[in-house]
Design a protein around this motif. Structure first.
Motif, PDB file in Angstrom:
ATOM      1  N   ARG A  14       0.489  -1.200  -0.247  1.00 27.87           N
ATOM      2  CA  ARG A  14      -0.046   0.077  -0.165  1.00 27.87           C
ATOM      3  C   ARG A  14       1.026   1.378  -0.092  1.00 27.87           C
ATOM      4  NH1 ARG A  14      -2.912   0.393   5.730  1.00 27.87           N
ATOM      5  NH2 ARG A  14      -0.747   1.117   5.509  1.00 27.87           N
ATOM      6  N   ASP A  15       1.577   1.487   1.013  1.00 21.30           N
ATOM      7  CA  ASP A  15       2.860   2.359   1.060  1.00 21.30           C
ATOM      8  C   ASP A  15       3.608   2.273  -0.481  1.00 21.30           C
ATOM      9  OD1 ASP A  15       1.894   3.063   3.501  1.00 21.30           O
ATOM     10  OD2 ASP A  15       3.306   1.755   4.197  1.00 21.30           O
ATOM     11  N   LEU A  22       0.257   6.267  -6.993  1.00 18.01           N
ATOM     12  CA  LEU A  22      -0.955   5.597  -6.682  1.00 18.01           C
ATOM     13  C   LEU A  22      -2.092   6.142  -5.778  1.00 18.01           C
ATOM     14  CD1 LEU A  22      -3.009   3.449  -8.714  1.00 18.01           C
ATOM     15  CD2 LEU A  22      -2.023   1.945  -6.649  1.00 18.01           C
ATOM     16  N   THR A  23      -2.933   6.839  -6.453  1.00 18.22           N
ATOM     17  CA  THR A  23      -3.818   7.295  -5.058  1.00 18.22           C
ATOM     18  C   THR A  23      -5.093   5.553  -4.698  1.00 18.22           C
ATOM     19  OG1 THR A  23      -4.338   8.749  -6.037  1.00 18.22           O
ATOM     20  CG2 THR A  23      -6.368   9.103  -4.741  1.00 18.22           C
ATOM     21  N   LEU A  24      -5.260   5.899  -3.829  1.00 21.36           N
ATOM     22  CA  LEU A  24      -5.777   4.876  -3.012  1.00 21.36           C
ATOM     23  C   LEU A  24      -7.262   5.458  -2.191  1.00 21.36           C
ATOM     24  CD1 LEU A  24      -3.617   2.311  -1.837  1.00 21.36           C
ATOM     25  CD2 LEU A  24      -4.938   1.804  -4.617  1.00 21.36           C
ATOM     26  N   ASP A  30      -6.930  -3.226   6.212  1.00 21.84           N
ATOM     27  CA  ASP A  30      -4.996  -3.932   6.220  1.00 21.84           C
ATOM     28  C   ASP A  30      -5.735  -5.155   7.790  1.00 21.84           C
ATOM     29  OD1 ASP A  30      -2.341  -5.395   6.987  1.00 21.84           O
ATOM     30  OD2 ASP A  30      -1.469  -3.248   7.610  1.00 21.84           O
ATOM     31  N   LEU A  31      -5.684  -6.652   6.496  1.00 23.73           N
ATOM     32  CA  LEU A  31      -6.109  -7.708   7.182  1.00 23.73           C
ATOM     33  C   LEU A  31      -5.199  -8.716   7.837  1.00 23.73           C
ATOM     34  CD1 LEU A  31      -8.273  -9.630   6.889  1.00 23.73           C
ATOM     35  CD2 LEU A  31      -7.278 -11.271   4.957  1.00 23.73           C
ATOM     36  N   ARG A  32      -4.143  -8.216   7.964  1.00 25.17           N
ATOM     37  CA  ARG A  32      -2.972  -8.817   9.268  1.00 25.17           C
ATOM     38  C   ARG A  32      -2.701  -8.182  10.788  1.00 25.17           C
ATOM     39  NH1 ARG A  32       3.545  -7.664   8.152  1.00 25.17           N
ATOM     40  NH2 ARG A  32       2.475  -5.740   7.901  1.00 25.17           N
ATOM     41  N   GLU A  33      -3.656  -6.950  10.838  1.00 26.16           N
ATOM     42  CA  GLU A  33      -3.777  -6.110  11.777  1.00 26.16           C
ATOM     43  C   GLU A  33      -4.876  -6.319  11.978  1.00 26.16           C
ATOM     44  OE1 GLU A  33      -4.287  -2.236  11.496  1.00 26.16           O
ATOM     45  OE2 GLU A  33      -1.914  -1.875  10.667  1.00 26.16           O
TER      46      GLU A  33
END
Length: 86
Positions: A14-15, A22-24, A30-33
């Motif tokens: 993402r970063d 790239l605009t998100l 964040d599935l890991r979180e």
């Protein structure tokens, strides 16, 4: 779609996308979180997390390492998904 949610595993990609311009603009999860919150510990790799959750990787039929990782991500997401209130 306007109500789509971007699901990522950690912040690295993402970063990296943001650094490349790239605009998100949509919401991101964040599935890991989320998995760490549910398991109440650090979850490590996507494969280890899927195993710790007891989640079954999806069968999307995509080849290679990317396909296996996406299968694991979808499996973990399906396991962790909470239905929206009615």
């Amino acid at each position: 779609q306007p109500d789509d949610v971007l699901v990522v595993w950690g912040s690295f990609y993402r970063d990296l996308a943001a650094a490349d311009g790239l605009t998100l603009a949509r919401p991101t999860v964040d599935l890991r979180e989320e998995a760490a919150r549910v398991l109440r510990r650090r979850v490590g790799t996507l494969d280890r997390c899927t195993a710790a959750l007891g989640a079954t990787p999806s069968r999307l039929g995509l080849a290679g390492r990317g396909g296996r990782r996406l299968d694991a991500l979808v499996g973990a997401l399906e396991f962790l998904r909470v239905p929206a209130p009615a």
